[in-house]
Design a protein around this motif. Structure first.
Motif, PDB file in Angstrom:
ATOM      1  N   ILE A   1       0.839  -1.211   0.000  1.00 20.07           N
ATOM      2  CA  ILE A   1       0.000   0.000   0.000  1.00 20.07           C
ATOM      3  C   ILE A   1       0.869   1.255   0.000  1.00 20.07           C
ATOM      4  CG2 ILE A   1      -1.539   1.388   1.459  1.00 20.07           C
ATOM      5  CD1 ILE A   1      -2.983  -1.228   2.203  1.00 20.07           C
ATOM      6  N   PHE A   2       1.865   1.295   0.892  1.00 21.20           N
ATOM      7  CA  PHE A   2       2.724   2.478   0.942  1.00 21.20           C
ATOM      8  C   PHE A   2       3.515   2.632  -0.354  1.00 21.20           C
ATOM      9  CE2 PHE A   2       2.249   1.852   5.657  1.00 21.20           C
ATOM     10  CZ  PHE A   2       1.546   3.032   5.871  1.00 21.20           C
ATOM     11  N   ASN A   3       3.994   1.512  -0.910  1.00 26.61           N
ATOM     12  CA  ASN A   3       4.695   1.577  -2.194  1.00 26.61           C
ATOM     13  C   ASN A   3       3.783   2.129  -3.288  1.00 26.61           C
ATOM     14  OD1 ASN A   3       7.089   0.530  -1.202  1.00 26.61           O
ATOM     15  ND2 ASN A   3       6.665  -1.572  -1.832  1.00 26.61           N
ATOM     16  N   SER A   4       2.517   1.709  -3.281  1.00 29.64           N
ATOM     17  CA  SER A   4       1.572   2.159  -4.319  1.00 29.64           C
ATOM     18  C   SER A   4       1.305   3.657  -4.228  1.00 29.64           C
ATOM     19  CB  SER A   4       0.247   1.382  -4.210  1.00 29.64           C
ATOM     20  OG  SER A   4      -0.569   1.858  -3.158  1.00 29.64           O
ATOM     21  N   ASN A   5       1.537   4.208  -3.044  1.00 32.35           N
ATOM     22  CA  ASN A   5       1.344   5.653  -2.837  1.00 32.35           C
ATOM     23  C   ASN A   5       2.667   6.429  -2.811  1.00 32.35           C
ATOM     24  OD1 ASN A   5      -1.635   5.981  -2.422  1.00 32.35           O
ATOM     25  ND2 ASN A   5      -1.260   4.484  -0.817  1.00 32.35           N
ATOM     26  N   GLN A   6       3.736   5.765  -3.269  1.00 30.89           N
ATOM     27  CA  GLN A   6       5.071   6.370  -3.322  1.00 30.89           C
ATOM     28  C   GLN A   6       5.545   6.890  -1.964  1.00 30.89           C
ATOM     29  OE1 GLN A   6       2.819   7.394  -6.198  1.00 30.89           O
ATOM     30  NE2 GLN A   6       3.684   5.432  -6.856  1.00 30.89           N
ATOM     31  N   VAL A   7       5.216   6.124  -0.924  1.00 33.42           N
ATOM     32  CA  VAL A   7       5.685   6.440   0.422  1.00 33.42           C
ATOM     33  C   VAL A   7       6.816   5.479   0.774  1.00 33.42           C
ATOM     34  CG1 VAL A   7       5.077   6.546   2.871  1.00 33.42           C
ATOM     35  CG2 VAL A   7       3.440   7.314   1.143  1.00 33.42           C
ATOM     36  N   ILE A   8       7.933   6.016   1.208  1.00 30.68           N
ATOM     37  CA  ILE A   8       9.091   5.181   1.543  1.00 30.68           C
ATOM     38  C   ILE A   8       8.867   4.487   2.887  1.00 30.68           C
ATOM     39  CG2 ILE A   8      11.554   5.229   2.134  1.00 30.68           C
ATOM     40  CD1 ILE A   8      11.792   7.669   0.241  1.00 30.68           C
ATOM     41  N   VAL A   9       9.117   3.177   2.922  1.00 35.24           N
ATOM     42  CA  VAL A   9       9.094   2.423   4.177  1.00 35.24           C
ATOM     43  C   VAL A   9      10.537   2.202   4.612  1.00 35.24           C
ATOM     44  CG1 VAL A   9       8.465   0.263   5.314  1.00 35.24           C
ATOM     45  CG2 VAL A   9       6.879   1.327   3.684  1.00 35.24           C
TER      46      VAL A   9
ATOM     47  N   SER B   1      -8.720   1.776  -3.432  1.00 33.63           N
ATOM     48  CA  SER B   1      -9.910   1.802  -2.580  1.00 33.63           C
ATOM     49  C   SER B   1     -10.724   3.066  -2.880  1.00 33.63           C
ATOM     50  CB  SER B   1      -9.519   1.766  -1.103  1.00 33.63           C
ATOM     51  OG  SER B   1      -8.771   2.917  -0.759  1.00 33.63           O
ATOM     52  N   TYR B   2     -11.997   3.055  -2.470  1.00 31.78           N
ATOM     53  CA  TYR B   2     -12.832   4.243  -2.642  1.00 31.78           C
ATOM     54  C   TYR B   2     -13.353   4.683  -1.283  1.00 31.78           C
ATOM     55  CZ  TYR B   2     -16.660   7.373  -3.537  1.00 31.78           C
ATOM     56  OH  TYR B   2     -17.483   8.473  -3.507  1.00 31.78           O
ATOM     57  N   ILE B   3     -13.137   5.941  -0.967  1.00 30.94           N
ATOM     58  CA  ILE B   3     -13.636   6.505   0.292  1.00 30.94           C
ATOM     59  C   ILE B   3     -14.451   7.748  -0.037  1.00 30.94           C
ATOM     60  CG2 ILE B   3     -12.992   7.489   2.520  1.00 30.94           C
ATOM     61  CD1 ILE B   3     -10.404   5.861   2.343  1.00 30.94           C
ATOM     62  N   SER B   4     -15.709   7.737   0.354  1.00 33.57           N
ATOM     63  CA  SER B   4     -16.588   8.874   0.080  1.00 33.57           C
ATOM     64  C   SER B   4     -16.012  10.158   0.670  1.00 33.57           C
ATOM     65  CB  SER B   4     -17.972   8.611   0.680  1.00 33.57           C
ATOM     66  OG  SER B   4     -18.779   9.776   0.604  1.00 33.57           O
ATOM     67  N   THR B   5     -16.299  11.250   0.015  1.00 32.39           N
ATOM     68  CA  THR B   5     -15.778  12.547   0.460  1.00 32.39           C
ATOM     69  C   THR B   5     -16.333  12.966   1.815  1.00 32.39           C
ATOM     70  OG1 THR B   5     -17.521  13.656  -0.815  1.00 32.39           O
ATOM     71  CG2 THR B   5     -15.363  13.405  -1.873  1.00 32.39           C
ATOM     72  N   ASP B   6     -17.489  12.400   2.214  1.00 31.68           N
ATOM     73  CA  ASP B   6     -18.006  12.771   3.541  1.00 31.68           C
ATOM     74  C   ASP B   6     -18.028  11.588   4.504  1.00 31.68           C
ATOM     75  OD1 ASP B   6     -20.153  11.423   2.439  1.00 31.68           O
ATOM     76  OD2 ASP B   6     -21.663  12.848   3.169  1.00 31.68           O
ATOM     77  N   ALA B   7     -17.245  10.556   4.217  1.00 25.12           N
ATOM     78  CA  ALA B   7     -17.005   9.511   5.209  1.00 25.12           C
ATOM     79  C   ALA B   7     -16.010  10.047   6.235  1.00 25.12           C
ATOM     80  CB  ALA B   7     -16.457   8.259   4.543  1.00 25.12           C
ATOM     81  N   THR B   8     -16.036   9.489   7.442  1.00 21.50           N
ATOM     82  CA  THR B   8     -15.147   9.919   8.518  1.00 21.50           C
ATOM     83  C   THR B   8     -14.204   8.778   8.876  1.00 21.50           C
ATOM     84  OG1 THR B   8     -16.887  11.346   9.408  1.00 21.50           O
ATOM     85  CG2 THR B   8     -15.038  10.843  10.856  1.00 21.50           C
ATOM     86  N   LEU B   9     -12.905   9.075   8.879  1.00 20.05           N
ATOM     87  CA  LEU B   9     -11.893   8.072   9.204  1.00 20.05           C
ATOM     88  C   LEU B   9     -11.073   8.492  10.400  1.00 20.05           C
ATOM     89  CD1 LEU B   9     -12.541   7.054   6.300  1.00 20.05           C
ATOM     90  CD2 LEU B   9     -10.101   6.668   6.006  1.00 20.05           C
ATOM     91  N   GLY B  10     -10.767   7.517  11.275  1.00 19.24           N
ATOM     92  CA  GLY B  10      -9.865   7.767  12.377  1.00 19.24           C
ATOM     93  C   GLY B  10      -8.421   7.544  11.973  1.00 19.24           C
ATOM     94  N   HIS B  11      -7.593   7.151  12.949  1.00 20.22           N
ATOM     95  CA  HIS B  11      -6.153   6.956  12.727  1.00 20.22           C
ATOM     96  C   HIS B  11      -5.811   5.471  12.631  1.00 20.22           C
ATOM     97  CE1 HIS B  11      -5.274  11.170  13.735  1.00 20.22           C
ATOM     98  NE2 HIS B  11      -6.127  11.045  14.747  1.00 20.22           N
TER      99      HIS B  11
ATOM    100  N   PHE C   1      -6.028   0.186   8.273  1.00 22.57           N
ATOM    101  CA  PHE C   1      -5.521  -0.543   7.109  1.00 22.57           C
ATOM    102  C   PHE C   1      -6.696  -0.749   6.165  1.00 22.57           C
ATOM    103  CE2 PHE C   1      -5.151  -4.659   4.970  1.00 22.57           C
ATOM    104  CZ  PHE C   1      -3.880  -4.609   4.411  1.00 22.57           C
ATOM    105  N   ILE C   2      -6.621  -0.159   4.980  1.00 21.51           N
ATOM    106  CA  ILE C   2      -7.712  -0.236   4.006  1.00 21.51           C
ATOM    107  C   ILE C   2      -7.124  -0.772   2.709  1.00 21.51           C
ATOM    108  CG2 ILE C   2      -9.487   1.058   2.771  1.00 21.51           C
ATOM    109  CD1 ILE C   2      -9.425   3.093   5.094  1.00 21.51           C
ATOM    110  N   ASN C   3      -7.421  -2.032   2.397  1.00 21.80           N
ATOM    111  CA  ASN C   3      -6.759  -2.694   1.280  1.00 21.80           C
ATOM    112  C   ASN C   3      -7.462  -2.430  -0.053  1.00 21.80           C
ATOM    113  OD1 ASN C   3      -4.681  -4.147   0.152  1.00 21.80           O
ATOM    114  ND2 ASN C   3      -5.057  -6.023   1.307  1.00 21.80           N
TER     115      ASN C   3
END
Length: 212
Positions: free
Chosen positions: A20-28, A100-110, A113-115
């Motif tokens: 997931i992090f690789n797909s978003n160009q985030v370095i692990v 993944s798809y997350i609605s613009t007015d959905a609420t997410l915490g911290h 993991f969303i695959n």
């Protein structure tokens, strides 16, 4: 995200979290795991550096690195989150697959993991440190508590409430308006048409309590 990530845990969802992090160009930067046999090994060229409780690595979190807790076991996941909160004064970041798809007015915490192909609908609420496996659907106005795990392909229909610590197996369908109690478990492939009590385990179509 500018900072690299340290992943706590090197088993279970750790490998897909790396993807997931690789797909978003985030370095692990690396993994931390309590299993000493894994120390010095690699997952897709990313090293397992040491133990999650090693202050030498923990001191990087919050300053030079973000953290993500990739542990399936709820009790240990909660322990690591609390440790990060207390020792580093940080919350783990979300790992959200780009498909993944997350609605613009959905609420997410911290720390969620969303695959791949997961879908979170309009007005839905996802708490903290949840695990949504591939193609899980959280329909509109559903409410998911903290530390909930939802298996691949499961459908949490509109207005469903899933309370803290519940486990929903793969391929489950929960019909609209049902409440799943705290730390309840729903077996894979079940169809849930009525409320599930706190701590109860149900299975089948329609889902029924499993006698202990």
């Amino acid at each position: 995200m500018d900072k690299p990530v340290i992943i706590l845990g090197a088993k279970g969802i750790a490998h897909p979290a790396l993807e997931i992090f690789n797909s978003n160009q985030v370095i692990v930067y690396g993994f931390l795991d309590e299993d000493e046999k894994l120390h010095g090994t690699e997952i897709n060229v990313v090293p397992v550096l040491g133990n999650p409780e090693d202050d030498g690595f923990l001191k990087l979190i919050g300053k030079k690195c973000e953290a993500f807790v990739a542990v399936d076991d709820n009790k240990y996941r909660q322990f690591l989150v609390q440790m990060l909160n207390e020792k580093r004064k940080v919350q783990p970041i979300n790992a959200i697959h780009k498909t993944s798809y997350i609605s613009t007015d959905a609420t997410l915490g911290h720390g969620n993991f969303i695959n791949a192909q997961a879908n979170i609908g309009a007005g839905a609420k996802l708490g903290n440190h949840c695990i949504l496996h591939s193609a899980a659907i959280i329909d509109h106005l559903a409410e998911i508590g903290d530390f909930v795990q939802v298996g691949a392909g499961s459908i949490i229909n509109a207005g469903v409430v899933v309370k803290e610590g519940a486990f929903i197996g793969s391929g489950v369908v929960i019909v609209s308006g049902v409440t799943i109690g705290k730390n309840a478990r729903v077996g894979a492939g079940s169809i849930v048409i009525s409320d599930v009590k706190d701590g109860e385990t149900v299975f089948g179509n329609p889902a029924a309590p499993i006698k202990k």
